[in-house]
Design a protein around this motif. Structure first.
Motif, PDB file in Angstrom:
ATOM      1  N   ALA A 130       0.825  -1.206   0.000  1.00 53.23           N
ATOM      2  CA  ALA A 130       0.000   0.000   0.000  1.00 53.23           C
ATOM      3  C   ALA A 130       0.861   1.258   0.000  1.00 53.23           C
ATOM      4  CB  ALA A 130      -0.930  -0.008   1.206  1.00 53.23           C
ATOM      5  N   LEU A 131       1.933   1.253   0.790  1.00 56.42           N
ATOM      6  CA  LEU A 131       2.809   2.417   0.842  1.00 56.42           C
ATOM      7  C   LEU A 131       3.447   2.683  -0.512  1.00 56.42           C
ATOM      8  CD1 LEU A 131       4.338   4.661   2.329  1.00 56.42           C
ATOM      9  CD2 LEU A 131       6.069   2.947   2.940  1.00 56.42           C
ATOM     10  N   ILE A 132       3.953   1.651  -1.166  1.00 59.76           N
ATOM     11  CA  ILE A 132       4.559   1.834  -2.476  1.00 59.76           C
ATOM     12  C   ILE A 132       3.545   2.412  -3.455  1.00 59.76           C
ATOM     13  CG2 ILE A 132       5.531   0.622  -4.470  1.00 59.76           C
ATOM     14  CD1 ILE A 132       6.892  -1.274  -2.455  1.00 59.76           C
ATOM     15  N   GLY A 133       2.327   1.878  -3.431  1.00 58.47           N
ATOM     16  CA  GLY A 133       1.294   2.409  -4.309  1.00 58.47           C
ATOM     17  C   GLY A 133       1.026   3.881  -4.059  1.00 58.47           C
ATOM     18  N   ASP A 134       0.937   4.267  -2.795  1.00 56.99           N
ATOM     19  CA  ASP A 134       0.699   5.671  -2.453  1.00 56.99           C
ATOM     20  C   ASP A 134       1.858   6.558  -2.902  1.00 56.99           C
ATOM     21  OD1 ASP A 134      -1.705   4.953  -1.298  1.00 56.99           O
ATOM     22  OD2 ASP A 134      -0.943   5.002   0.772  1.00 56.99           O
ATOM     23  N   LEU A 157       3.963   6.005  -5.353  1.00 58.85           N
ATOM     24  CA  LEU A 157       4.003   6.122  -6.812  1.00 58.85           C
ATOM     25  C   LEU A 157       2.985   7.135  -7.310  1.00 58.85           C
ATOM     26  CD1 LEU A 157       4.536   2.416  -7.967  1.00 58.85           C
ATOM     27  CD2 LEU A 157       6.235   4.199  -7.533  1.00 58.85           C
ATOM     28  N   VAL A 158       1.839   7.182  -6.665  1.00 65.56           N
ATOM     29  CA  VAL A 158       0.832   8.179  -7.039  1.00 65.56           C
ATOM     30  C   VAL A 158       1.308   9.581  -6.670  1.00 65.56           C
ATOM     31  CG1 VAL A 158      -1.484   9.034  -6.533  1.00 65.56           C
ATOM     32  CG2 VAL A 158      -1.111   6.586  -6.921  1.00 65.56           C
ATOM     33  N   ALA A 159       1.871   9.715  -5.461  1.00 64.18           N
ATOM     34  CA  ALA A 159       2.221  11.043  -4.949  1.00 64.18           C
ATOM     35  C   ALA A 159       3.471  11.618  -5.577  1.00 64.18           C
ATOM     36  CB  ALA A 159       2.393  10.969  -3.430  1.00 64.18           C
ATOM     37  N   GLN A 160       4.482  10.764  -5.881  1.00 68.19           N
ATOM     38  CA  GLN A 160       5.763  11.310  -6.309  1.00 68.19           C
ATOM     39  C   GLN A 160       6.401  10.577  -7.487  1.00 68.19           C
ATOM     40  OE1 GLN A 160       7.534  10.974  -2.388  1.00 68.19           O
ATOM     41  NE2 GLN A 160       8.664   9.133  -2.958  1.00 68.19           N
ATOM     42  N   GLY A 161       5.736   9.533  -7.980  1.00 65.43           N
ATOM     43  CA  GLY A 161       6.192   8.870  -9.180  1.00 65.43           C
ATOM     44  C   GLY A 161       7.224   7.791  -8.995  1.00 65.43           C
ATOM     45  N   ARG A 162       7.780   7.638  -7.799  1.00 66.23           N
ATOM     46  CA  ARG A 162       8.763   6.594  -7.519  1.00 66.23           C
ATOM     47  C   ARG A 162       8.752   6.293  -6.027  1.00 66.23           C
ATOM     48  NH1 ARG A 162      14.861   8.246  -8.431  1.00 66.23           N
ATOM     49  NH2 ARG A 162      15.318   6.917  -6.631  1.00 66.23           N
ATOM     50  N   ILE A 212       2.522  -4.550  -8.030  1.00 66.53           N
ATOM     51  CA  ILE A 212       3.404  -3.413  -7.781  1.00 66.53           C
ATOM     52  C   ILE A 212       4.074  -3.036  -9.102  1.00 66.53           C
ATOM     53  CG2 ILE A 212       5.534  -2.670  -6.622  1.00 66.53           C
ATOM     54  CD1 ILE A 212       4.774  -4.540  -4.297  1.00 66.53           C
ATOM     55  N   ASP A 213       4.141  -1.750  -9.392  1.00 65.12           N
ATOM     56  CA  ASP A 213       4.831  -1.281 -10.590  1.00 65.12           C
ATOM     57  C   ASP A 213       6.320  -1.193 -10.266  1.00 65.12           C
ATOM     58  OD1 ASP A 213       5.865  -0.063 -12.799  1.00 65.12           O
ATOM     59  OD2 ASP A 213       4.573   1.711 -12.727  1.00 65.12           O
ATOM     60  N   TRP A 214       7.014  -2.308 -10.436  1.00 65.09           N
ATOM     61  CA  TRP A 214       8.420  -2.388 -10.054  1.00 65.09           C
ATOM     62  C   TRP A 214       9.312  -1.488 -10.897  1.00 65.09           C
ATOM     63  CZ3 TRP A 214       9.525  -4.298  -5.542  1.00 65.09           C
ATOM     64  CH2 TRP A 214       8.675  -5.245  -4.972  1.00 65.09           C
ATOM     65  N   SER A 215       8.830  -1.040 -12.038  1.00 66.48           N
ATOM     66  CA  SER A 215       9.661  -0.186 -12.890  1.00 66.48           C
ATOM     67  C   SER A 215       9.959   1.154 -12.241  1.00 66.48           C
ATOM     68  CB  SER A 215       8.990   0.036 -14.245  1.00 66.48           C
ATOM     69  OG  SER A 215       7.837   0.861 -14.121  1.00 66.48           O
ATOM     70  N   ARG A 216       9.174   1.509 -11.219  1.00 65.22           N
ATOM     71  CA  ARG A 216       9.364   2.801 -10.555  1.00 65.22           C
ATOM     72  C   ARG A 216       9.779   2.657  -9.092  1.00 65.22           C
ATOM     73  NH1 ARG A 216       4.357   6.388 -11.196  1.00 65.22           N
ATOM     74  NH2 ARG A 216       3.130   4.455 -11.107  1.00 65.22           N
ATOM     75  N   VAL A 217      10.221   1.459  -8.725  1.00 68.18           N
ATOM     76  CA  VAL A 217      10.679   1.196  -7.357  1.00 68.18           C
ATOM     77  C   VAL A 217      12.197   1.048  -7.364  1.00 68.18           C
ATOM     78  CG1 VAL A 217      10.562  -0.379  -5.394  1.00 68.18           C
ATOM     79  CG2 VAL A 217       8.505   0.067  -6.760  1.00 68.18           C
ATOM     80  N   GLY A 253      19.215   9.833  -3.237  1.00 67.66           N
ATOM     81  CA  GLY A 253      18.277  10.784  -2.661  1.00 67.66           C
ATOM     82  C   GLY A 253      17.556  10.222  -1.460  1.00 67.66           C
ATOM     83  N   ARG A 254      16.539  10.931  -1.037  1.00 67.85           N
ATOM     84  CA  ARG A 254      15.847  10.556   0.192  1.00 67.85           C
ATOM     85  C   ARG A 254      15.226   9.174   0.084  1.00 67.85           C
ATOM     86  NH1 ARG A 254      11.853  14.844   2.444  1.00 67.85           N
ATOM     87  NH2 ARG A 254      13.852  15.775   3.026  1.00 67.85           N
ATOM     88  N   ILE A 255      15.359   8.409   1.140  1.00 71.97           N
ATOM     89  CA  ILE A 255      14.771   7.079   1.212  1.00 71.97           C
ATOM     90  C   ILE A 255      13.385   7.194   1.844  1.00 71.97           C
ATOM     91  CG2 ILE A 255      14.992   4.812   2.307  1.00 71.97           C
ATOM     92  CD1 ILE A 255      18.010   5.090   1.935  1.00 71.97           C
ATOM     93  N   ASP A 256      12.413   6.634   1.177  1.00 66.82           N
ATOM     94  CA  ASP A 256      11.037   6.715   1.674  1.00 66.82           C
ATOM     95  C   ASP A 256      10.806   5.798   2.871  1.00 66.82           C
ATOM     96  OD1 ASP A 256       9.873   8.508  -0.385  1.00 66.82           O
ATOM     97  OD2 ASP A 256      10.416   6.873  -1.730  1.00 66.82           O
ATOM     98  N   LEU A 257      11.466   4.643   2.869  1.00 59.97           N
ATOM     99  CA  LEU A 257      11.288   3.682   3.953  1.00 59.97           C
ATOM    100  C   LEU A 257      12.565   2.893   4.136  1.00 59.97           C
ATOM    101  CD1 LEU A 257       9.607   1.916   5.965  1.00 59.97           C
ATOM    102  CD2 LEU A 257       8.996   0.497   3.983  1.00 59.97           C
ATOM    103  N   THR A 258      13.047   2.819   5.370  1.00 58.56           N
ATOM    104  CA  THR A 258      14.126   1.905   5.736  1.00 58.56           C
ATOM    105  C   THR A 258      13.538   0.788   6.582  1.00 58.56           C
ATOM    106  OG1 THR A 258      15.904   3.544   5.628  1.00 58.56           O
ATOM    107  CG2 THR A 258      16.274   1.628   7.027  1.00 58.56           C
TER     108      THR A 258
END
Length: 233
Positions: free
Chosen positions: A22-26, A28-33, A56-61, A124-129
C-alpha cells in the motif's frame, strides 16, 4: 517509536507485506517513484518473498540495503543475493533500480563505505528503511558497544569485528536511518522479546541500538506475539 503487535509470525509477515504494498502504491501516485532500503535476515527475506505476487509497478521502485555483509558479489551470504532469490529475480524490476552496496571483490572495506555513501547521496531521500533486530538489540550492523552506533556524519560505515559472522560489513549509520521518511522494524521470535523490551525502555543507543531510530515521518516496530511477550508483562 510506537509498536504494533500483529499476531503470529505469518500474520506479521502478511501484514507488513500489505502495508508495504500500500505504501509503495501511495508513493508512486504522490511522487512517481518509491525508494526502499530493505533488510536481510529470515523475517526480512520472508517479507520480500511475500511481495513477489503483489501488484506493484516495479519499474518505478528503487531498492537498496540498510546493511550488507562484505563478501564477494554473488555470495550466498550477501543480503542482496538473498533478496534477489526471494524477490528481485522474480519481478520485473530494472537492474538499474537495484542499488547494491559494494562487495569485497570490488573495493576495500573503507572504499566500500565511501562508495556506498556516495551512492546514497545520489539516490536521494529514502522513503522507507526496513530493519530487523537481533537478540542483542542490534539493527542493521550497528551492534551494542561497538563504535558504529556513535558514528555521525557518514551515511554508510565500515564495520569490523562484527559479533556475528562475517566480521566485515557495511552499515547505515543512525544518521542515515533517521534521514529516511519512515523506519519500520520487523521483529519476530521469543529470542527477541527481551531486546524488544529493552529497546522500548529508553536505554542508551550504546546498549540498545534498536531503540534509537527516529524516521522523519514515522518510526514503528511491527512485532509478532512472541517478540512482544516481555513488553506486555
Amino acid at each position: 517509536m510506537r509498536h504494533e503487535i500483529l499476531g503470529d509470525r505469518a500474520a506479521l509477515v502478511r501484514s507488513a507485506a500489505d502495508r508495504l504494498t500500500a505504501l509503495i502504491g501511495d508513493l508512486l501516485v504522490a511522487q512517481g517513484r518509491a525508494t526502499i532500503a530493505v533488510t536481510g535476515g529470515s523475517v526480512g527475506n520472508e517479507l520480500l518473498a511475500a511481495l513477489a505476487d503483489r501488484e506493484i509497478d516495479w519499474s518505478r521502485v528503487h531498492i537498496t540495503w540498510s546493511d550488507e555483509r562484505f563478501v564477494e558479489a554473488g555470495s550466498a551470504d550477501r543480503n542482496a543475493q538473498q533478496a534477489r532469490e526471494a524477490l528481485l529475480d522474480l519481478v520485473p524490476i530494472p537492474e538499474a533500480n537495484v542499488h547494491e552496496l559494494p562487495a569485497s571483490d570490488s573495493a576495500t572495506l573503507d572504499e566500500g563505505a565511501v562508495q556506498a555513501t556516495a551512492m546514497l547521496e545520489e539516490l536521494g531521500r529514502i522513503d522507507l528503511t526496513l530493519l530487523g533486530m537481533g537478540p542483542d538489540a542490534h539493527i542493521a550492523s550497528l551492534f551494542p558497544g561497538l563504535p558504529g552506533v556513535r558514528e555521525r556524519g557518514a551515511r554508510v560505515i565500515a564495520v569490523r569485528d562484527s559479533p556475528k559472522p562475517p566480521p566485515d560489513r557495511l552499515s547505515f549509520t543512525l544518521d542515515a536511518i533517521d534521514a529516511s521518511d519512515r523506519v519500520w522494524l520487523i521483529v519476530a521470535g521469543d529470542d527477541k522479546a527481551e531486546a524488544v523490551a529493552l529497546a522500548h525502555s529508553g536505554a542508551d543507543a550504546d546498549i540498545a541500538p534498536a531503540g534509537a531510530p527516529q524516521g522523519r515521518l514515522e518510526t514503528v516496530m511491527l512485532l509478532d506475539d512472541a517478540a512482544a511477550a516481555v513488553l506486555l508483562d
